[in-house]
Scaffold this motif. Structure first.
Motif, PDB file in Angstrom:
ATOM      1  N   ALA A 133       0.699  -1.260   0.113  1.00 31.04           N
ATOM      2  CA  ALA A 133       0.168  -0.045  -0.012  1.00 31.04           C
ATOM      3  C   ALA A 133       0.766   1.257   0.048  1.00 31.04           C
ATOM      4  N   MET A 134       1.803   1.273   0.744  1.00 28.84           N
ATOM      5  CA  MET A 134       2.775   2.364   0.761  1.00 28.84           C
ATOM      6  C   MET A 134       3.668   2.562  -0.586  1.00 28.84           C
ATOM      7  N   LEU A 135       3.884   1.566  -1.186  1.00 32.51           N
ATOM      8  CA  LEU A 135       4.325   1.772  -2.596  1.00 32.51           C
ATOM      9  C   LEU A 135       3.435   2.354  -3.570  1.00 32.51           C
ATOM     10  N   LEU A 136       2.275   2.142  -3.500  1.00 31.05           N
ATOM     11  CA  LEU A 136       1.218   2.527  -4.292  1.00 31.05           C
ATOM     12  C   LEU A 136       0.718   4.052  -3.670  1.00 31.05           C
ATOM     13  N   GLN A 137       0.750   4.251  -2.573  1.00 34.66           N
ATOM     14  CA  GLN A 137       0.214   5.662  -2.158  1.00 34.66           C
ATOM     15  C   GLN A 137       1.628   6.508  -2.347  1.00 34.66           C
ATOM     16  N   LEU A 138       2.766   6.170  -1.964  1.00 39.07           N
ATOM     17  CA  LEU A 138       3.763   7.188  -1.953  1.00 39.07           C
ATOM     18  C   LEU A 138       5.006   7.183  -3.155  1.00 39.07           C
ATOM     19  N   VAL A 139       5.149   5.698  -3.545  1.00 39.47           N
ATOM     20  CA  VAL A 139       6.471   5.844  -4.408  1.00 39.47           C
ATOM     21  C   VAL A 139       5.917   5.700  -5.887  1.00 39.47           C
ATOM     22  N   LEU A 140       4.870   4.930  -6.315  1.00 34.62           N
ATOM     23  CA  LEU A 140       4.356   4.963  -7.501  1.00 34.62           C
ATOM     24  C   LEU A 140       3.701   6.375  -8.075  1.00 34.62           C
ATOM     25  N   PRO A 141       3.118   7.158  -7.263  1.00 29.40           N
ATOM     26  CA  PRO A 141       2.709   8.704  -7.840  1.00 29.40           C
ATOM     27  C   PRO A 141       4.118   9.481  -8.127  1.00 29.40           C
ATOM     28  N   PHE A 190       1.209  -1.189 -11.574  1.00 31.46           N
ATOM     29  CA  PHE A 190       0.365  -1.639 -10.542  1.00 31.46           C
ATOM     30  C   PHE A 190      -0.023  -3.127 -10.695  1.00 31.46           C
ATOM     31  N   ALA A 191       0.174  -3.777 -11.931  1.00 35.08           N
ATOM     32  CA  ALA A 191      -0.110  -5.170 -12.035  1.00 35.08           C
ATOM     33  C   ALA A 191       0.591  -6.152 -10.882  1.00 35.08           C
ATOM     34  N   PRO A 192       1.923  -6.140 -10.819  1.00 39.47           N
ATOM     35  CA  PRO A 192       2.470  -7.125  -9.913  1.00 39.47           C
ATOM     36  C   PRO A 192       1.957  -7.195  -8.517  1.00 39.47           C
ATOM     37  N   ILE A 193       1.351  -6.087  -8.001  1.00 39.85           N
ATOM     38  CA  ILE A 193       0.876  -5.986  -6.745  1.00 39.85           C
ATOM     39  C   ILE A 193      -0.482  -6.595  -6.674  1.00 39.85           C
ATOM     40  N   VAL A 194      -1.250  -6.272  -7.734  1.00 34.30           N
ATOM     41  CA  VAL A 194      -2.725  -6.884  -7.768  1.00 34.30           C
ATOM     42  C   VAL A 194      -2.432  -8.405  -7.903  1.00 34.30           C
ATOM     43  N   LEU A 219     -13.126  -3.894  -4.612  1.00 35.24           N
ATOM     44  CA  LEU A 219     -13.401  -2.390  -4.268  1.00 35.24           C
ATOM     45  C   LEU A 219     -12.144  -1.823  -3.800  1.00 35.24           C
ATOM     46  N   LEU A 220     -11.055  -2.464  -3.269  1.00 37.99           N
ATOM     47  CA  LEU A 220      -9.903  -1.774  -2.755  1.00 37.99           C
ATOM     48  C   LEU A 220      -9.116  -1.518  -4.121  1.00 37.99           C
ATOM     49  N   PHE A 221      -8.874  -2.361  -4.818  1.00 40.10           N
ATOM     50  CA  PHE A 221      -8.121  -2.217  -6.198  1.00 40.10           C
ATOM     51  C   PHE A 221      -8.853  -1.197  -7.389  1.00 40.10           C
TER      52      PHE A 221
END
Length: 483
Positions: A133-141, A190-194, A219-221
């Motif tokens: 979640a931290m990777l998607l919320q902070l690093v990926l942006p 995004f795909a690897p995390i999913v 719902l989350l993804f």
């Protein structure tokens, strides 16, 4: 506006993106970080649940191993309630590291939840844990902003935009095509995390309701996909309006710092200042003081319980408690437990209301801040938010109250009426088979409807941002300049 042209601009963007080696480096690093975060999250989930389940079983064995005993002594012997980690907590740790996971349950006392991970760790935990979640919320942006800051402005600088527009291209087609191209590129990260999360839900050791977990997953993804789409639009808008590539990059970094660091920290500080909470000692002292004012069930000369005794004797038309058809000591303990539980609930609800108002200061910033919105959604659907913690507290308190009252009922029914009070001695006891009859504590995840309610503000915020982005692109297509 032609769909074919939109697809053409999207393919052109992707083709140019993969011409550089930077994209491969970033994708490789991000996948390695995802692998580390996934392994850590799955290991933490499995290890913590194994430990907590083992201790829950030991607590149960200890409870059932008690010999014949007075029920009130069993109520004070007590047991433990452990909070189990939810399956999707391997994806988002939320606030679980800072809240407790076990509480001791006994008669007349509502103990706090203890043994948080933060209490056993160093101060570095305050900087956060590397989760998916931290990777998607902070690093990926940050990666997304780096990939998208020069998409439009660089073509203006080298004169390509002027050529495209002169050949009949439309600004809407250019902006939408490049936005969708950036979004497709973002999906590669995004795909690897999913996929990892799906693999865990399929094959992981998850004892919770699988249907509920999959609904939460979808719902989350979906929320994360909307969040990333918003950031893609934001990147293209900034790239279109900026005077130079340098200004575009600095603006996007400024937005990231403002929305990720400044707004959340400031709102938390404002919430704490506006709605201060009492200290733990002050809270407990206030509760105990009110309980004493109401009446002490352990004090035979307490005025409140003396009046209660007189009314009970009058109702049953007897002169002494030994003439009652039930053990009066158990009756007093039952009434005392009811009184103390109601008083504690009153003060606890008041304390939770203060925390709720503090959290609302931060939550309401989700209306203007998609980073806060997705964080709210993520913690709600993974069950790692404050409401999930409160739900565990309420489940544990309900179990504690039922256990104490069950012991009081056993005392009323099985202990001789001549035994007025106290629990000492070997004569006035209840058979140990009654301990097994009372069910063990089982932590259940709060219903999906509750999580949806908690995430509703974040969901509406993201949907509003998506609408705003489309409107913004439409407006920008009329005002943008090729020079």
């Amino acid at each position: 506006m032609k769909k074919a042209n939109i697809g053409l601009f999207m393919k052109h963007f992707l083709k140019n993106a993969f011409k550089t080696k930077v994209i491969y480096v970033m994708l490789t690093v991000f996948i390695l970080l995802t692998a580390y975060a996934a392994v850590s999250g799955i290991h933490n989930y499995s290890e913590q649940n194994t430990i907590r389940l083992e201790h829950q079983e030991k607590a149960r064995q200890s409870w059932e191993a008690n010999p014949d005993k007075h029920p009130h002594r069993m109520a004070h012997f007590g047991t433990f309630a452990f909070r189990m980690k939810q399956p999707l907590s391997m994806f988002d740790y939320g606030i679980e590291s800072f809240t407790g996971n076990a509480v001791f349950l006994e008669a007349h006392r509502q103990n706090s939840v203890n043994f948080s991970d933060a209490g056993f760790s160093t101060g570095t935990l305050r900087f956060g844990e590397l989760s998916m979640a931290m990777l998607l919320q902070l690093v990926l942006p940050l990666i997304l902003f780096f990939l998208g800051f020069s998409v439009v402005v660089s073509e203006r600088e080298n004169g390509t935009l002027k050529i495209l527009l002169s050949q009949g291209a439309d600004w809407k087609e250019i902006l939408l095509g490049k936005s969708l191209g950036l979004f497709v590129l973002t999906l590669l990260f995004f795909a690897p995390i999913v996929l990892v999360t799906m693999f865990f839900l399929f094959f992981g050791e998850t004892s919770m309701n699988p249907a509920d977990s999959w609904q939460r997953f979808l719902l989350l993804f979906l929320g994360y996909a909307l969040f990333l789409l918003i950031l893609c639009f934001m990147s293209i808008v900034i790239s279109t309006t900026a005077r130079s590539s340098k200004n575009a990059l600095l603006t996007l970094l400024g937005i990231w710092l403002f929305m990720v660091v400044l707004v959340p920290k400031t709102s938390q500080a404002i919430g704490n200042a506006m709605y201060p909470t009492p200290s733990k000692l002050s809270f407990q002292s206030t509760v105990e003081r009110d309980v004493i004012k109401k009446g002490d069930s352990h004090n035979p000369n307490d005025p409140y319980f003396n009046r209660l005794k007189d009314s009970v004797l009058a109702v049953h038309r007897v002169d002494s408690v030994t003439q009652l058809p039930f053990n009066y000591g158990g009756f007093v303990m039952r009434e005392g437990e009811k009184t103390s539980a109601n008083l504690y609930k009153k003060h606890h609800d008041s304390l939770l209301h203060i925390y709720e108002k503090q959290n609302n200061v931060s939550r309401f910033t989700a209306v203007l801040n998609p980073f806060v919105a997705i964080k709210t959604i993520s913690m709600a659907f993974t069950g790692t938010d404050f409401k999930g913690y409160v739900d565990f507290q309420e489940q544990a308190e309900t179990y504690r109250y039922q256990l104490a009252q069950e012991m009081n009922e056993l005392q009323m029914e099985y202990i001789s009426t001549t035994k007025i009070s106290g629990s000492e001695g070997k004569k006035h006891v209840v058979g140990h088979e009654h301990w097994e009859e009372f069910p063990d504590f089982e932590h259940r995840m709060q219903p999906l409807q509750n999580s949806l309610h908690e995430a509703s503000l974040g969901i509406f915020s993201l949907l509003g941002w998506v609408l705003l982005c489309f409107l913004g692109l439409g407006y920008l297509s009329k005002k943008a300049k090729a020079i």
